[in-house]
Design an enzyme around this catalytic site. Structure first.
Site, PDB file in Angstrom:
ATOM      1  N   THR A  59       3.479   2.578  -4.661  1.00  0.00           N
ATOM      2  CA  THR A  59       2.804   3.148  -3.479  1.00  0.00           C
ATOM      3  C   THR A  59       3.565   4.385  -3.014  1.00  0.00           C
ATOM      4  O   THR A  59       2.971   5.436  -2.737  1.00  0.00           O
ATOM      5  CB  THR A  59       2.736   2.096  -2.358  1.00  0.00           C
ATOM      6  OG1 THR A  59       1.997   0.966  -2.847  1.00  0.00           O
ATOM      7  CG2 THR A  59       2.067   2.643  -1.108  1.00  0.00           C
ATOM      8  N   ASN A 137      -7.247  -1.558 -11.465  1.00  0.00           N
ATOM      9  CA  ASN A 137      -6.475  -2.786 -11.284  1.00  0.00           C
ATOM     10  C   ASN A 137      -7.344  -4.039 -11.192  1.00  0.00           C
ATOM     11  O   ASN A 137      -6.827  -5.143 -11.346  1.00  0.00           O
ATOM     12  CB  ASN A 137      -5.582  -2.667 -10.040  1.00  0.00           C
ATOM     13  CG  ASN A 137      -6.296  -2.066  -8.862  1.00  0.00           C
ATOM     14  OD1 ASN A 137      -6.744  -0.920  -8.919  1.00  0.00           O
ATOM     15  ND2 ASN A 137      -6.442  -2.823  -7.799  1.00  0.00           N
ATOM     16  N   GLN A 165      -1.336   0.116 -13.851  1.00  0.00           N
ATOM     17  CA  GLN A 165      -1.900  -0.991 -14.625  1.00  0.00           C
ATOM     18  C   GLN A 165      -1.897  -0.709 -16.125  1.00  0.00           C
ATOM     19  O   GLN A 165      -1.999  -1.635 -16.930  1.00  0.00           O
ATOM     20  CB  GLN A 165      -3.343  -1.262 -14.178  1.00  0.00           C
ATOM     21  CG  GLN A 165      -3.442  -1.806 -12.768  1.00  0.00           C
ATOM     22  CD  GLN A 165      -2.960  -3.248 -12.655  1.00  0.00           C
ATOM     23  OE1 GLN A 165      -2.929  -3.989 -13.642  1.00  0.00           O
ATOM     24  NE2 GLN A 165      -2.568  -3.653 -11.463  1.00  0.00           N
ATOM     25  N   ALA A 186       7.465  -1.125 -11.882  1.00  0.00           N
ATOM     26  CA  ALA A 186       8.198  -2.034 -12.782  1.00  0.00           C
ATOM     27  C   ALA A 186       7.542  -3.408 -12.838  1.00  0.00           C
ATOM     28  O   ALA A 186       7.451  -4.019 -13.904  1.00  0.00           O
ATOM     29  CB  ALA A 186       9.646  -2.169 -12.307  1.00  0.00           C
ATOM     30  N   HIS A 187       7.056  -3.889 -11.684  1.00  0.00           N
ATOM     31  CA  HIS A 187       6.598  -5.292 -11.653  1.00  0.00           C
ATOM     32  C   HIS A 187       5.274  -5.500 -12.367  1.00  0.00           C
ATOM     33  O   HIS A 187       4.849  -6.638 -12.547  1.00  0.00           O
ATOM     34  CB  HIS A 187       6.536  -5.815 -10.207  1.00  0.00           C
ATOM     35  CG  HIS A 187       5.539  -5.142  -9.313  1.00  0.00           C
ATOM     36  ND1 HIS A 187       4.350  -5.724  -8.978  1.00  0.00           N
ATOM     37  CD2 HIS A 187       5.574  -3.953  -8.683  1.00  0.00           C
ATOM     38  CE1 HIS A 187       3.692  -4.914  -8.150  1.00  0.00           C
ATOM     39  NE2 HIS A 187       4.409  -3.831  -7.964  1.00  0.00           N
ATOM     40  N   THR A 223      20.376   5.753  -1.470  1.00  0.00           N
ATOM     41  CA  THR A 223      21.240   5.261  -2.551  1.00  0.00           C
ATOM     42  C   THR A 223      20.377   4.516  -3.561  1.00  0.00           C
ATOM     43  O   THR A 223      19.549   3.684  -3.193  1.00  0.00           O
ATOM     44  CB  THR A 223      22.322   4.324  -1.974  1.00  0.00           C
ATOM     45  OG1 THR A 223      23.063   5.066  -1.006  1.00  0.00           O
ATOM     46  CG2 THR A 223      23.246   3.812  -3.061  1.00  0.00           C
ATOM     47  N   CYS A 309      -7.491  -6.443   0.670  1.00  0.00           N
ATOM     48  CA  CYS A 309      -6.983  -5.106   0.984  1.00  0.00           C
ATOM     49  C   CYS A 309      -7.686  -4.037   0.163  1.00  0.00           C
ATOM     50  O   CYS A 309      -7.504  -2.860   0.386  1.00  0.00           O
ATOM     51  CB  CYS A 309      -5.468  -5.022   0.759  1.00  0.00           C
ATOM     52  SG  CYS A 309      -4.987  -5.163  -0.951  1.00  0.00           S
TER      53      CYS A 309
END
Ligand code: PLP
Length: 367
Positions: A59, A137, A165, A186-187, A223, A309
């Site tokens: 996002t 998605n 995706q 990544a997820h 960081t 959503c």
């Protein structure tokens, strides 16, 4: 998460506690781990490591990309967003309009594929940016990003694609579609949650959203989350190695869909379009998706309806509304995702649980 990614992350958590911006040994070790992760992510995208910027999520990367593209050139004040973008892109609409940008929607066909003719008609010399995702998605429908890239190039328009995706399931469109911005999470490829990346082509404008320490080439101060980046990098390497698993996954998915259609009269959305191998979005007429979801959940099967959503105000998936699916059918939609570990036995178990769930919901609805 892929066990390989989890293991590398756990080791990184212990070994690389230095700050990658610190000049001493621990800092240099953390920097090296971060740059290796960047190199691995760039290999999956097909870009130069220097073109990869780690962010806290997809996002965030989508915001960074679209804002940068939209606001780069004061003589271009229009932005075109596909009708089916993820809310992380689509919901920037009002913010962009607040900045004086006129936003327009690019329609899709009933097949779930972008209407290229409409895009051609909307493009012009005043368009700053076009945003079209690589794969949807919910439907999994692959978008014609190569053609979009060509049309954008013709008008000198910046092209952003949300490839969250797609990457890890189909080859990266970095070279074929030549987007200026490409976003990864990544997820969605068996890496950790809480890290994404923006691949931004050399020379593409970048307007930092976070200012401060100047990390990530000044594009994203904060960081760096080294263990997350390490897990992401490991997941990217694995995904690249395993791209050829797609055909097997698609054949499991096709078998699942055939059974859903023949046994339950399911209507598979986007079935005739090129799709990701792992996604199936189907309506079971007369059976509310939310009820089926609960019945399946009670049997240990995790599926989704189009999530709230993603709604078009009515709570129904925007993508189905834009594809012209009537709301009664859209309300009966269920999204099933297969994964790397899914087997033929899993598909059989799912179909059994589905049959029981369909009977249960049908008797509740009609009995
Ligand atoms: N884009 C697409 C296509 C997605 O499917 C998702 C996640 O569901 C996102 C963006 C947002 O990713 P994140 O939750 O990492 O910000």
């Amino acid at each position: 998460m892929a066990p390989e990614a989890a293991e590398e992350m756990a080791r990184a958590q212990e070994s690389f506690f230095g700050n990658p911006s610190s000049p001493y040994l621990e800092g240099r070790a953390a920097r090296a781990a971060l740059e290796r992760a960047r190199q691995r992510a760039s290999a999956l995208v097909g870009c130069d490591p220097a073109e990869v910027f780690f962010t806290g999520s997809a996002t965030e990367a989508n915001h960074l990309a679209l804002r940068s593209a939209a606001l780069a050139d004061p003589s271009r004040r229009r932005v075109l967003i596909s009708a089916i973008e993820h809310p992380g892109v689509y919901d920037q609409w009002d913010d962009l309009e607040g900045e004086g940008i006129s936003v327009q929607e690019i329609p899709v066909e009933g097949s779930g594929v972008l209407n290229l003719e409409a895009l051609g008609a909307l493009l012009g010399p005043d368009v700053a940016a076009v945003s079209v995702m690589t794969a949807h998605n919910e439907t999994g429908v692959l978008q014609p990003v190569e053609e979009v890239g060509r049309l954008c190039a013709r008008w000198g328009v910046l092209f952003h694609t949300d490839a969250v995706q797609a990457l890890g399931k189909v080859p990266s469109p970095w070279r074929t579609a030549a987007p200026h911005y490409l976003v990864v999470a990544a997820h969605k490829l068996y890496g950790p949650k809480g890290i994404g990346a923006l691949a931004a082509r050399k020379g593409a404008p970048l307007l930092p959203m976070l200012r401060g320490g100047g990390q990530e080439g000044g594009v994203r101060s904060s960081t760096e989350a080294v263990p997350l980046a390490v897990g992401f990098g490991a997941a990217c390497s694995l995904a690249l190695d395993r791209l050829d698993e797609a055909a097997h996954m698609a054949s499991l998915r096709d078998g699942l869909e055939t059974a859903c259609v023949s046994r339950h009269g399911a209507a598979v959305h986007g079935a005739a379009s090129p799709r990701l191998p792992n996604t199936s979005f189907a309506s079971f007429p007369g059976l509310p998706g939310a009820d089926l979801l609960s019945a399946l959940d009670a049997r240990g099967v995790a599926v989704a309806t189009g999530s709230a959503c993603h709604g078009a105000g009515s709570g129904l998936p925007r993508v189905l509304a834009r594809m012209g699916v009537e709301s009664a059918l859209a309300g009966c939609a269920l999204r099933v995702s297969l994964g790397r570990a899914t087997t033929g036995d899993d598909v059989e178990s799912f179909l059994e649980a589905l049959s029981e769930s369909v009977s249960e919901v049908r008797s509740r609805c009609h009995g």
